[in-house]
Design a protein around this motif. Structure first.
Motif, mmCIF file in Angstrom:
data_model
loop_
_atom_site.group_PDB
_atom_site.id
_atom_site.type_symbol
_atom_site.label_atom_id
_atom_site.label_comp_id
_atom_site.label_asym_id
_atom_site.label_seq_id
_atom_site.Cartn_x
_atom_site.Cartn_y
_atom_site.Cartn_z
ATOM 1 N N ALA A 150 0.970 -0.986 0.130
ATOM 2 C CA ALA A 150 0.097 0.217 -0.038
ATOM 3 C C ALA A 150 0.889 1.327 -0.168
ATOM 4 O O ALA A 150 0.373 2.153 -0.248
ATOM 5 C CB ALA A 150 -0.695 0.145 1.237
ATOM 6 N N SER A 151 2.202 1.268 0.765
ATOM 7 C CA SER A 151 2.881 2.439 0.807
ATOM 8 C C SER A 151 4.327 1.435 0.453
ATOM 9 O O SER A 151 4.531 1.119 0.058
ATOM 10 C CB SER A 151 2.679 2.676 1.712
ATOM 11 N N MET A 152 5.747 2.958 0.105
ATOM 12 C CA MET A 152 6.997 2.611 -0.117
ATOM 13 C C MET A 152 7.789 1.870 1.634
ATOM 14 O O MET A 152 8.320 2.500 1.654
ATOM 15 C CB MET A 152 7.720 3.483 -0.474
ATOM 16 N N GLY A 192 13.667 6.544 -5.515
ATOM 17 C CA GLY A 192 14.528 5.131 -5.237
ATOM 18 C C GLY A 192 14.355 4.000 -5.084
ATOM 19 O O GLY A 192 14.555 3.733 -5.931
ATOM 20 N N ASP A 193 14.679 2.934 -4.615
ATOM 21 C CA ASP A 193 14.081 1.423 -4.727
ATOM 22 C C ASP A 193 13.315 1.070 -4.653
ATOM 23 O O ASP A 193 12.737 -0.161 -4.816
ATOM 24 C CB ASP A 193 14.742 0.886 -3.383
ATOM 25 N N TRP A 194 12.142 2.024 -5.234
ATOM 26 C CA TRP A 194 11.108 1.904 -5.481
ATOM 27 C C TRP A 194 10.172 2.104 -6.365
ATOM 28 O O TRP A 194 10.356 3.511 -7.007
ATOM 29 C CB TRP A 194 9.965 1.934 -3.606
ATOM 30 N N ALA A 195 9.513 1.329 -6.709
ATOM 31 C CA ALA A 195 8.044 1.812 -7.695
ATOM 32 C C ALA A 195 6.562 2.499 -7.740
ATOM 33 O O ALA A 195 6.002 1.179 -6.923
ATOM 34 C CB ALA A 195 8.498 1.014 -9.250
ATOM 35 N N ARG A 196 6.218 3.007 -7.900
ATOM 36 C CA ARG A 196 4.608 2.986 -7.663
ATOM 37 C C ARG A 196 3.799 2.413 -9.482
ATOM 38 O O ARG A 196 4.461 3.016 -10.449
ATOM 39 C CB ARG A 196 3.993 4.697 -7.586
ATOM 40 N N ILE A 197 3.409 1.411 -8.930
ATOM 41 C CA ILE A 197 2.547 0.675 -10.109
ATOM 42 C C ILE A 197 1.387 0.067 -10.505
ATOM 43 O O ILE A 197 0.945 0.809 -8.966
ATOM 44 C CB ILE A 197 3.199 -0.589 -10.473
ATOM 45 N N SER A 198 1.437 0.514 -10.998
ATOM 46 C CA SER A 198 -0.521 0.198 -12.287
ATOM 47 C C SER A 198 -0.832 -1.140 -12.386
ATOM 48 O O SER A 198 -0.317 -1.082 -13.362
ATOM 49 C CB SER A 198 -1.095 0.893 -13.041
ATOM 50 N N TYR A 199 -1.997 -1.906 -12.037
ATOM 51 C CA TYR A 199 -2.544 -3.181 -11.950
ATOM 52 C C TYR A 199 -3.514 -3.708 -12.047
ATOM 53 O O TYR A 199 -4.323 -2.885 -11.641
ATOM 54 C CB TYR A 199 -1.546 -3.693 -11.163
ATOM 55 N N LYS A 200 -4.105 -3.658 -13.438
ATOM 56 C CA LYS A 200 -5.610 -3.045 -13.130
ATOM 57 C C LYS A 200 -6.796 -2.178 -12.691
ATOM 58 O O LYS A 200 -7.622 -2.592 -11.429
ATOM 59 C CB LYS A 200 -6.113 -4.716 -12.868
ATOM 60 N N ASN A 201 -5.837 -0.896 -12.747
ATOM 61 C CA ASN A 201 -6.980 0.186 -12.396
ATOM 62 C C ASN A 201 -6.418 0.671 -10.883
ATOM 63 O O ASN A 201 -7.442 1.196 -9.961
ATOM 64 C CB ASN A 201 -8.558 0.461 -12.195
ATOM 65 N N ARG A 202 -5.830 -0.966 -10.383
ATOM 66 C CA ARG A 202 -5.542 -0.654 -9.181
ATOM 67 C C ARG A 202 -4.207 0.106 -8.911
ATOM 68 O O ARG A 202 -2.572 -0.129 -9.596
ATOM 69 C CB ARG A 202 -4.865 -2.046 -8.165
ATOM 70 N N GLY A 214 -0.033 0.887 -6.714
ATOM 71 C CA GLY A 214 -0.129 -0.070 -5.230
ATOM 72 C C GLY A 214 1.885 0.494 -5.155
ATOM 73 O O GLY A 214 2.369 0.938 -6.496
ATOM 74 N N TYR A 215 2.723 -0.390 -4.305
ATOM 75 C CA TYR A 215 4.266 0.282 -4.831
ATOM 76 C C TYR A 215 4.829 -1.381 -5.087
ATOM 77 O O TYR A 215 4.493 -2.097 -3.915
ATOM 78 C CB TYR A 215 4.433 0.982 -3.219
ATOM 79 N N ALA A 216 5.681 -1.017 -5.419
ATOM 80 C CA ALA A 216 6.747 -2.852 -5.175
ATOM 81 C C ALA A 216 8.125 -2.152 -5.394
ATOM 82 O O ALA A 216 8.864 -0.869 -5.712
ATOM 83 C CB ALA A 216 6.594 -3.458 -6.629
ATOM 84 N N LYS A 223 0.157 -5.398 2.475
ATOM 85 C CA LYS A 223 0.297 -6.164 1.382
ATOM 86 C C LYS A 223 -1.593 -6.097 0.384
ATOM 87 O O LYS A 223 -2.247 -6.651 1.689
ATOM 88 C CB LYS A 223 0.791 -7.144 1.577
ATOM 89 N N LEU A 224 -0.635 -5.514 -0.739
ATOM 90 C CA LEU A 224 -1.981 -5.596 -1.525
ATOM 91 C C LEU A 224 -2.347 -7.129 -2.147
ATOM 92 O O LEU A 224 -3.351 -6.946 -2.233
ATOM 93 C CB LEU A 224 -2.275 -4.231 -2.298
#
Length: 155
Positions: free
Chosen positions: A40-42, A65-75, A77-79, A48-49
């Motif tokens: 849900a955040s970095m 930094g070592d994190w990415a904001r991602i979009s998957y199926k209109n949701r 999250g962060y990975a 955990k979503l």
């Protein structure tokens, strides 16, 4: 402080290599490990979503930094960046002999990694980054490995 500056510099380098800007850019990518956690955040202590299976495609909408904001199926999250393989391959050349940890698609499934030297002048493709190193592949996409950013120059 030094580690934070290094992560920021690598994030900016990755953004520059991808040819976009930090704001408003998006990049096609896929999950690298067999199961990529999405938070849900970095933070790994955040809620955990869910998880994305290896090879699942998604969009990276921001890098920090070592994190990415991602979009998957209109949701959203962060990975962790170490779990992301970008679709866009950026051509680069090794400027000096450097040690490389790499794996093949078959060896990754078995958890086996190899060590080798990436020779100066060798052409590779940057496809990601993690913890101070760039993730590179060869021209056939049959091997992946991490190498120091200082060992490469964009081709």
């Amino acid at each position: 402080m030094r580690g934070s500056l290094r992560r920021l510099c690598l994030a900016l380098l990755m953004i520059a290599l991808l040819g976009g800007s930090a704001l408003g850019a998006s990049y096609g990518a896929q999950a690298l490990p067999s199961s990529m956690p999405v938070y849900a955040s970095m933070s790994t202590s955040a809620a955990k979503l869910g998880s994305l299976s290896q090879g699942t495609s998604f969009t990276v909408t921001a890098i920090s930094g070592d994190w990415a904001r991602i979009s998957y199926k209109n949701r959203t999250g962060y990975a962790r960046m170490r779990h992301i393989l970008f679709d866009k391959h950026i051509s680069a050349v090794a400027v000096k002999d450097t040690k490389l940890t790499f794996w093949t698609k078959d060896s990754q499934k078995r958890g086996v990694h190899y060590r080798a030297t990436l020779a100066a002048g060798t052409k590779v493709y940057v496809v990601g980054m993690a913890e101070g190193k760039l993730l590179v592949t060869n021209d056939t996409d049959s091997a992946l490995g991490y190498v120091s950013a200082s060992a490469l120059v964009k081709n």
